[in-house]
Design an enzyme around this catalytic site. Sequence first.
Site, PDB file in Angstrom:
ATOM      1  N   ASP A 677       1.075  -0.936  -0.276  1.00  0.00           N
ATOM      2  CA  ASP A 677      -0.097  -0.158  -0.027  1.00  0.00           C
ATOM      3  C   ASP A 677       1.507   1.669  -0.107  1.00  0.00           C
ATOM      4  OD1 ASP A 677      -2.795   1.297   0.242  1.00  0.00           O
ATOM      5  OD2 ASP A 677      -2.073   2.175   2.341  1.00  0.00           O
ATOM      6  N   LYS A 681       1.612   4.020  -2.717  1.00  0.00           N
ATOM      7  CA  LYS A 681       1.671   5.619  -2.841  1.00  0.00           C
ATOM      8  C   LYS A 681       2.622   6.552  -3.141  1.00  0.00           C
ATOM      9  CE  LYS A 681      -2.036   5.390   1.164  1.00  0.00           C
ATOM     10  NZ  LYS A 681      -2.476   5.098   1.995  1.00  0.00           N
TER      11      LYS A 681
END
Length: 816
Positions: A677, A681
């Site tokens: 994750d 990003k």
Amino acid sequence: MIILKFGGSSVGNAERVKSVVDIVIKSLEVNKKIAVVFSAFQGITDLLIEAGTQAAAGSNKYLTLLELINNKHKQALKELVKHENYNDYEIVIERRLNELNELLQGVYLIKELTPKTLDHLMSFGERLSCQIITFCFNDKGVKADFCDARKLIKTDDNYNNAKVDLLQTNTNVKEYFENKTNLQVITGFISSTVNEETTTLGRGGSDYTASIIGAALDVEEIEIWTDVDGVLTADPRKVTNSFPVLNLSYEEAMELSHFGAKVIHPPTMYPAMVKHIPIRIKNTFNPKFLGTIIGAKNTDFRFRIKGISSVDEVSILRVQGPGMVGVAGIAKRLFGTLAAAGINIILISQASSEHSICLAILPKYTSKAKKIIEQEFVYEIKDGLVNEVIVENQLSIIAVVGENMRMTAGNAGKVFQSLGKNNINIIAIAQGSSELNISMVIAKERLVEALNVIHNEFFNKIYKVNLFLAGVGNIGNELLNIITKKQKKLLADKNVELNIVGVANSKQMLFDKKGIDIANCKSILFDSKQSMSTDGYVNNIITHKTENNIFVDCTTSQQIADIYLELLENGVNVVAANKKAASGNYDYYKKLKSISNGKVKFLYETNVGAGLPIIETIKGLIESGDEIISIEAVLSGTLSYIFNSFNGSKKFSEIISDAKNKGYTEPDPRDDLNGMDVLRKLLILIRECGIIIEAGDIEKVNILPDSVFDNSSVDEFMNKIKLYDDDFENVRKDAAMENKKLRYIAEYSNNQAKIVLKTVDLNSPFYNLADTDNMVVIKTANYNKTPLVIQGPGAGVKVTAAGVMTDIMKIINNIG
Ligand code: ADP
Ligand code: ASP
Ligand code: MG
């Protein structure tokens, strides 16, 4: 001190006068020092003119009119004053009415009503109304004096529309008010020359009286009380759905009134503007309503324009000829002759070829104007250089006014298009370089229709926005809540009707062009017979042939991310909470970005830091020409929570299970702990900096060995991580001994991108992070010594859904 002016519309009958007296008494209580200006009773000025005209024409109909005028005033007096005082007051009023009678008789005998006599005649309106109202105040216990403004306001002898000598007037006003303690009831509209001949300030001139006296006395506010809620977006008699404008600049008010907004007399703004005194337009029928405030600054940005006004009947003079091209001085001579004859030009338009000049004037001047222009150019006409002046009658001017036009393009286009669509022909156009006003001449018979068409275009047009939602999990559901709360306000403030017209989860989908009932959206979807397929969903959106479609992706699905391109190519805006597209294959991301432009948008602010404005900030920096030197960030709300809570009081595995129980992790915590994750990003942020990068280019050091991320169950995984509790505790203790903390940090600098678990000391901005906070530290050429820091909760349903709504609003704000 403030000054209040009440127009004829506020003093239509005794009942109206009584409520005005109440307004004045209340104002006296609040403001202590005030002065009041009154117009003639409603309709009286017109009656006086009519009586004068009849008398001058030798018709004794004037006597009937005079009778009417007498009765109206005596009736008002009777209803407004105490019974026991009536006879005394009546003597005064009777005397004035006799004077009026004599004047009209004189006009009747000599059969002439000169402008000078007309002014004298009209002055009776204000002199009578103010005298009666003064008696009324005194009877109510308010000490008041009748003040005849003719002794204060000095003008030239341009009867019916006299020019004020402000210097002399200011001195007179100041001297007069020096030691007045009683309420001064001042006659509006009337003035006098140095020789004490009565003059008037132009029809509707009582507003001007208030402004002149208010400015001379440096009052705090000039209140113009009338019969509507302020300056409205258009004349309410022609456009029924017009509504009050909250604020106007002096210039905007001047433009609107110059082009026919009767609510305020055009020169009124001037004295107030010089002294920076606000003018407030208020409604005697609705005194609590704040009305319109006219001041130095425009602060009402709700619409692209402020108002539309019209001059109902004008004529156009077209002066043209081959000898006008490139010849200097033609315009000067043309305007000079008209000015010398006292003919006011309302609008001028000249083609750049200079072959013709078009002037709009009031019809009463047409024949005179044609004659004097042809006289001025008599030789040019003889030689064929200038043609005979062409006159067109039965025309109107519409003016679209507002300072906000300066900030937005396409306003003139919008006006012309809306008229074009309705087959309303524009005969001439003028736009000042200040972009405050676009004026056009059209046929008089189309005026009301044209005003309504333009009004609807700028003020009443409802913009339908159709939203297609994919994913009704936590975020999708919260978004629906936000939309339910916002719908009404969007309609009221922005004329936007936002509807959910399509919704889907992983199994079913549902469409309704009229808008799905949001409150029952989930259950209706559950019952839907249409099973979900991405092709089917895309087809439905694309065939939904309306403007302003937005697709919102609140899923985490790669399949859904894959439909964005087709949607964007078909003019559908895409708002994605889903990170898969922006962090997937670079070519796909690039394609989506290149299609997203002024017309159709791809927005995904919540992909990084939930609702925090991180992507927007980097985009802004790059667009401003700044250069990103490095990015350091804590980008996972979940990991942030885990490391922020890891302070020795609990084991590492216990904190993970706490986080899981509190709903801070994905259902399978491995999805957070594997760092993917964070990697996505960071990838998106680097791409926003304009760098071509793929996921594989980022070095990621996992916090746990690969073996724990196998295919075992979540429970097994939760057991497995217990094996690493001691290792983590040792690392933490070592760090704590040096007063350091553990942080999982994503970094980008010198074309290197990596994600590592680091120990940070007090000097690091990451040291004090709490809860689920994210923090992005951006160093740029401009933000170098002190980097730009964005910090705040980087996870959570509420902030994320709000972030999605912010993206939706960016699209909505661009509509129209
Ligand atoms: P008063 O007698 O109070 O001076 P007026 O009759 O001179 O009042 O001006 C108020 C009237 O102006 C309103 O009743 C309305 O019909 C008319 N009007 C025309 N255009 C506008 C506008 N844009 N906003 C408000 N009123 C307007
Ligand atoms: N009584 C004047 C008129 O009717 C002035 C005014 O009302 O402002 O024009
Ligand atoms: Mg008026």
